[in-house]
Design a protein around this motif. Sequence first.
Motif, short mmCIF file in Angstrom:
data_model
loop_
_atom_site.label_atom_id
_atom_site.label_comp_id
_atom_site.label_asym_id
_atom_site.label_seq_id
_atom_site.Cartn_x
_atom_site.Cartn_y
_atom_site.Cartn_z
N SER A 136 -2.79 1.58 -6.73
CA SER A 136 -3.30 2.29 -5.80
C SER A 136 -2.33 2.36 -4.51
N VAL A 176 6.08 7.35 -1.53
CA VAL A 176 6.78 8.42 -1.04
C VAL A 176 8.26 8.53 -1.18
N SER A 209 0.78 -1.13 -0.09
CA SER A 209 0.03 -0.11 0.05
C SER A 209 0.90 1.31 -0.02
N VAL A 210 1.99 0.99 0.35
CA VAL A 210 3.14 2.01 0.40
C VAL A 210 4.35 1.77 0.04
N ARG A 268 0.72 4.32 -2.36
CA ARG A 268 1.20 5.41 -2.23
C ARG A 268 2.77 5.50 -2.39
#
Length: 159
Positions: free
Chosen positions: A99, A103, A13-14, A101
């Motif tokens: 989807s 960083v 997810s990240v 994220r």
Amino acid sequence: RLGRRRGGCCLPSVVIIGAMRAGTSALTHHLLQHPHLIRNADGTEVHYFSDPFATTRSLLKTWPAYVGKFPAQKNILTLDKTAQYLTGNLDALRTLLPSARVVAVLREPGQRAYSEFRHHCRAGRVVAGGVRRAAARGWVSACRTRRRPASTRARSACG
């Protein structure tokens, strides 16, 4: 076709990317303090999207191995931290993990380069052949603040 949860695995997810010595490990450490966020099963950098020349099609051939590194747990998000994705195939990353994220951790280039030089000094990877170049930049005297064992002092540019 590449669903979120598949065969006991959960896509990240990240995704944390960034420059070397920019603080990606510190950020990952702090994020993992959250009880609903875990890293890949072995806790190492995966390097799946690191090759900037790999096509999405070629990456799909090893997709099951990548997905298998992220265990599925109820109400838990997964994280992939590989700093080299910054210079890797970001198009494939966005295509295969739409989807997620992303960083990006960056750092002022001069400070980052000096930090990397100090990192290599501490590890004993700066050798006598690099002394002239490092001395010209004034780095050798700065690197000599840490004393190395006598056996490595003769070979090291960092004293």
